[in-house]
Scaffold this motif. Structure first.
Motif, PDB file in Angstrom:
ATOM      1  N   PHE A 172      77.575   9.943  42.736  1.00  0.00           N
ATOM      2  CA  PHE A 172      78.994   9.802  43.076  1.00  0.00           C
ATOM      3  C   PHE A 172      79.757   8.914  42.099  1.00  0.00           C
ATOM      4  O   PHE A 172      80.918   8.591  42.321  1.00  0.00           O
ATOM      5  CB  PHE A 172      79.143   9.207  44.490  1.00  0.00           C
ATOM      6  CG  PHE A 172      78.488  10.021  45.572  1.00  0.00           C
ATOM      7  CD1 PHE A 172      78.932  11.311  45.847  1.00  0.00           C
ATOM      8  CD2 PHE A 172      77.455   9.492  46.327  1.00  0.00           C
ATOM      9  CE1 PHE A 172      78.346  12.068  46.859  1.00  0.00           C
ATOM     10  CE2 PHE A 172      76.859  10.243  47.337  1.00  0.00           C
ATOM     11  CZ  PHE A 172      77.300  11.525  47.600  1.00  0.00           C
ATOM     12  N   ARG A 173      79.084   8.462  41.030  1.00  0.00           N
ATOM     13  CA  ARG A 173      79.719   7.486  40.144  1.00  0.00           C
ATOM     14  C   ARG A 173      80.911   8.069  39.389  1.00  0.00           C
ATOM     15  O   ARG A 173      80.960   9.272  39.141  1.00  0.00           O
ATOM     16  CB  ARG A 173      78.688   6.974  39.114  1.00  0.00           C
ATOM     17  CG  ARG A 173      77.605   6.124  39.728  1.00  0.00           C
ATOM     18  CD  ARG A 173      76.533   5.799  38.720  1.00  0.00           C
ATOM     19  NE  ARG A 173      75.844   7.013  38.239  1.00  0.00           N
ATOM     20  CZ  ARG A 173      74.918   7.003  37.297  1.00  0.00           C
ATOM     21  NH1 ARG A 173      74.576   5.880  36.718  1.00  0.00           N
ATOM     22  NH2 ARG A 173      74.336   8.126  36.931  1.00  0.00           N
ATOM     23  N   HIS A 174      81.830   7.180  39.055  1.00  0.00           N
ATOM     24  CA  HIS A 174      82.915   7.570  38.154  1.00  0.00           C
ATOM     25  C   HIS A 174      82.336   7.912  36.789  1.00  0.00           C
ATOM     26  O   HIS A 174      81.288   7.395  36.411  1.00  0.00           O
ATOM     27  CB  HIS A 174      83.905   6.408  37.981  1.00  0.00           C
ATOM     28  CG  HIS A 174      84.842   6.280  39.130  1.00  0.00           C
ATOM     29  ND1 HIS A 174      85.473   5.097  39.429  1.00  0.00           N
ATOM     30  CD2 HIS A 174      85.262   7.178  40.060  1.00  0.00           C
ATOM     31  CE1 HIS A 174      86.250   5.282  40.483  1.00  0.00           C
ATOM     32  NE2 HIS A 174      86.122   6.518  40.883  1.00  0.00           N
ATOM     33  N   ARG A 175      83.072   8.730  36.061  1.00  0.00           N
ATOM     34  CA  ARG A 175      82.640   9.059  34.698  1.00  0.00           C
ATOM     35  C   ARG A 175      82.442   7.795  33.866  1.00  0.00           C
ATOM     36  O   ARG A 175      81.512   7.692  33.069  1.00  0.00           O
ATOM     37  CB  ARG A 175      83.694   9.970  34.041  1.00  0.00           C
ATOM     38  CG  ARG A 175      83.392  10.387  32.642  1.00  0.00           C
ATOM     39  CD  ARG A 175      82.197  11.315  32.519  1.00  0.00           C
ATOM     40  NE  ARG A 175      82.458  12.655  33.044  1.00  0.00           N
ATOM     41  CZ  ARG A 175      81.541  13.617  33.125  1.00  0.00           C
ATOM     42  NH1 ARG A 175      80.307  13.387  32.735  1.00  0.00           N
ATOM     43  NH2 ARG A 175      81.843  14.796  33.622  1.00  0.00           N
ATOM     44  N   ALA A 176      83.304   6.809  34.074  1.00  0.00           N
ATOM     45  CA  ALA A 176      83.242   5.575  33.285  1.00  0.00           C
ATOM     46  C   ALA A 176      81.958   4.790  33.548  1.00  0.00           C
ATOM     47  O   ALA A 176      81.488   4.058  32.692  1.00  0.00           O
ATOM     48  CB  ALA A 176      84.452   4.706  33.581  1.00  0.00           C
ATOM     49  N   ALA A 177      81.414   4.950  34.727  1.00  0.00           N
ATOM     50  CA  ALA A 177      80.180   4.234  35.061  1.00  0.00           C
ATOM     51  C   ALA A 177      79.010   5.048  34.535  1.00  0.00           C
ATOM     52  O   ALA A 177      78.326   5.738  35.269  1.00  0.00           O
ATOM     53  CB  ALA A 177      80.066   4.072  36.576  1.00  0.00           C
ATOM     54  N   SER A 178      78.799   4.991  33.223  1.00  0.00           N
ATOM     55  CA  SER A 178      77.904   5.966  32.606  1.00  0.00           C
ATOM     56  C   SER A 178      76.444   5.752  32.967  1.00  0.00           C
ATOM     57  O   SER A 178      75.720   6.701  33.148  1.00  0.00           O
ATOM     58  CB  SER A 178      78.086   5.946  31.089  1.00  0.00           C
ATOM     59  OG  SER A 178      77.847   4.645  30.603  1.00  0.00           O
ATOM     60  N   THR A 179      76.011   4.523  33.103  1.00  0.00           N
ATOM     61  CA  THR A 179      74.621   4.305  33.505  1.00  0.00           C
ATOM     62  C   THR A 179      74.556   3.148  34.487  1.00  0.00           C
ATOM     63  O   THR A 179      75.444   2.290  34.537  1.00  0.00           O
ATOM     64  CB  THR A 179      73.726   3.940  32.308  1.00  0.00           C
ATOM     65  OG1 THR A 179      74.160   2.666  31.793  1.00  0.00           O
ATOM     66  CG2 THR A 179      73.785   4.976  31.205  1.00  0.00           C
TER      67      THR A 179
END
Ligand SMILES: [Zn+2]
Length: 444
Positions: A172-179
Motif C-alpha cells: 500500500f506504500r506511496h510511490r515515493a516510499a520506494s523501499t
C-alpha cells in the motif's frame, strides 16, 4: 498512605472483577434462558422448514429444538408466530476495519477509523450477519470489544494484516516510499492493514506475528489485484516455497491460509501449497476448478461487487463480470464448495450493499442454495480454524442442539423470496447472537 501496597492490589482486583461482571455480558442475558416458540426453522441445511417448534437457548447455545409448544415457560419468551427462523448469517469475506479508501485511510486519525469500524460492525449485525470472517485489517481490538459486550457487532474471525510480497496486492506504500529500508515501516503496515514479507523466513515471521495477535486464519495475497497500485492483474505472487512456509506456520497453529487470487496460475500454485480458501477466483479456468473441487478447497467469490453493480468494471476490471459468470458455472459443474462473502469495505455506501449479495447470486443459484452458502457452508469454512476458532465448542451457521444460539426471525419466507434479506430493517424482526436479543420488533 492509607492502605498497604498489598491491600491496594487486592482492591484493584476486586474493582476489575466488578467491572468485568458489569460489562462482559450485556445485561447478563447470555446466561439466561431464551425460548423462541412457534418457530418454523431452516436449520442451515434441509430444504424443508420444521413444523412450528420451540427452540430453547441456554448459556448462549441451542439446548433443544422440539416440535409444538413448550412444556414449560421460563426465562425470556419470543413468539415467532409461525415465522421463519434462520441461523445467523455469515459473511466469509469482509473488511470492517477498512472504513475509508486506502488513500484516505492513511491520513485518518486511528481512533476515528476505529470508531467508524465500530459503527459498521453494528450495521453488519443489524443486517443479520452474526458472524464475519475478516479478510484483512486491524480488527483484533474490534473483536475483543464486541466479545466483551462493550460494542454491538458480529462474531469476528480476524486474519490480521494481509501478508503480501513487495509490489504485491498488499503493498500500500506511496510511490515515493520506494523501499522499507530508506523510509522505515509504512503507516499502513504500522496500523496492521498490510504486512510486507519477502522470502520464506520473512513470511514465517509475518504469519507468526498475526497468530500472536490472535488470528483465526491467515490472509495472503497470491496474485494481482484491482485496488492495489503496483501489481498487474496477471501477476503471480509468492514462490511455492513462500506459500508453503505460510501454510506450514499456520498449520502448526492448527489453522489455514486463505489467499487473494483471481488467475488460474496463482490459484493453482496456492492450492498445491496447501491453501484452503481461494478469495475471489473470478478468472479461474476449468482444470483449476476441477483441482479445487478434488481437493475440497473453498472458493469465496463476491457476486454483487464483481458484476459491476457498485462501481463500473472498466480498465483492468473489465474482465471481471464475464469471469465471475464462468467461475460460478464451473463451481456448479464440479460441485466445489462455494462460500458466501461480499468484500464490502471503503465507506458507508459500500457497507450498505452487503445484503445485495443474496439476490446477485440468483443468477446461478436458487434461494435454498444461497441460504446454505451463507449459513452451513460458511460454518464449515470457519471450522477450518480448528483450535484457533475463537468461538470453538459450538457450531456456527446451523440451528441444532449444541450450536451457538445465533438466529434471525424473518418476515416472509426467504426460501421463496431471498430478496427479503435485502431489507433487514423491515424484514428481520428478531436478531439473536449467543442467546442475547439485539433486536425484537415482535409484540411481546
Ligand atoms: Zn477483500
Amino acid at each position: 498512605m492509607w492502605i498497604t501496597h498489598r491491600c491496594s492490589r487486592q482492591f484493584v482486583g476486586v474493582v476489575a472483577a466488578f467491572l468485568y461482571l458489569l460489562f462482559a455480558t450485556p445485561g447478563g442475558a447470555a446466561n439466561a434462558e431464551l425460548l423462541i416458540v412457534n418457530a418454523r426453522i431452516f436449520n442451515g441445511r434441509d430444504a424443508q422448514l420444521s413444523a412450528p417448534s420451540t427452540l430453547r437457548i441456554s448459556e448462549g447455545r441451542v439446548v433443544s429444538i422440539t416440535a409444538g409448544a413448550p412444556v414449560s415457560l421460563g426465562g425470556t419468551v419470543i413468539d415467532a408466530g409461525n415465522r421463519v427462523v434462520l441461523p445467523g448469517l455469515i459473511d466469509a469475506h469482509v473488511h470492517p476495519s477498512i472504513p475509508a479508501s486506502f488513500v484516505a485511510l492513511r491520513d485518518l486519525q486511528p481512533d476515528y477509523a476505529a470508531h467508524r469500524s465500530a459503527a459498521e460492525a453494528r450495521g453488519m449485525l443489524l443486517r443479520g450477519f452474526t458472524t464475519i470472517r475478516d479478510m484483512g485489517g486491524p480488527s483484533f481490538g474490534l473483536k475483543q470489544a464486541i466479545d466483551e459486550g462493550v460494542l454491538v457487532g458480529p462474531r469476528i474471525f480476524p486474519s490480521g494484516a494481509m501478508i503480501s510480497q513487495t509490489s504485491g496486492h498488499g503493498d500500500f506504500r506511496h510511490r515515493a516510499a520506494s523501499t522499507v529500508s530508506n523510509t522505515g515501516i509504512d503507516v499502513m503496515e504500522q496500523r496492521g492493514y498490510g504486512r510486507l514479507a519477502d522470502g520464506e523466513s520473512a513470511v514465517l515471521l509475518a504469519v507468526r506475528e498475526q497468530l500472536r495477535e490472535g488470528a483465526a486464519q491467515i490472509k495472503v495475497a497470491a496474485g494481482g489485484g484491482l485496488s492495489s497500485n503496483y501489481d498487474p492483474l496477471d501477476s503471480v505472487q509468492y514462490l511455492d516455497a513462500e506459500l508453503r512456509a505460510a501454510v506450514r506456520a499456520a498449520a502448526d497453529w492448527g489453522t489455514y491460509v486463505a489467499v487473494h487470487a483471481y488467475t488460474p496460475e496463482s490459484i493453482r500454485r496456492s492450492v498445491e501449497a496447501g491453501v484452503r480458501s481461494i478469495e475471489h477466483a473470478h478468472l479461474i479456468d476449468e482444470p483449476t476448478m476441477k483441482l479445487i473441487a478434488q481437493r475440497g478447497v473453498f472458493v469465496s467469490p463476491q457476486a454483487y461487487l464483481f458484476s459491476g453493480n457498485a462501481f463500473p468494471m472498466t480498465g483492468r476490471a473489465a474482465v471481471m463480470p464475464s469471469g465471475l459468470d464462468r467461475m460460478m458455472q464451473l463451481a456448479k459443474k464440479y460441485e466445489a464448495k462455494i462460500a458466501f462473502g461480499t468484500d464490502v469495505f471503503g465507506g458507508p455506501r459500500m457497507y450498505a450493499l452487503q445484503s445485495k449479495e443474496f439476490t446477485a447470486r440468483l443468477r446461478w443459484f436458487d434461494p435454498l442454495t444461497i441460504l446454505r452458502q451463507a449459513t452451513s457452508v460458511n460454518g464449515e469454512l470457519l471450522a477450518l480454524s480448528g483450535p484457533r476458532n475463537p468461538y470453538a465448542g459450538a457450531a456456527l451457521g446451523v440451528l441444532e442442539p449444541g450450536a451457538w444460539g445465533d438466529l434471525l426471525v424473518v418476515e416472509g419466507n426467504p426460501l421463496v423470496d431471498i430478496g427479503l434479506l435485502e431489507d433487514p430493517d423491515k424484514n428481520l424482526r428478531v436478531i439473536v447472537k449467543g442467546g442475547v436479543v439485539y433486536k425484537n420488533t415482535l409484540a411481546p
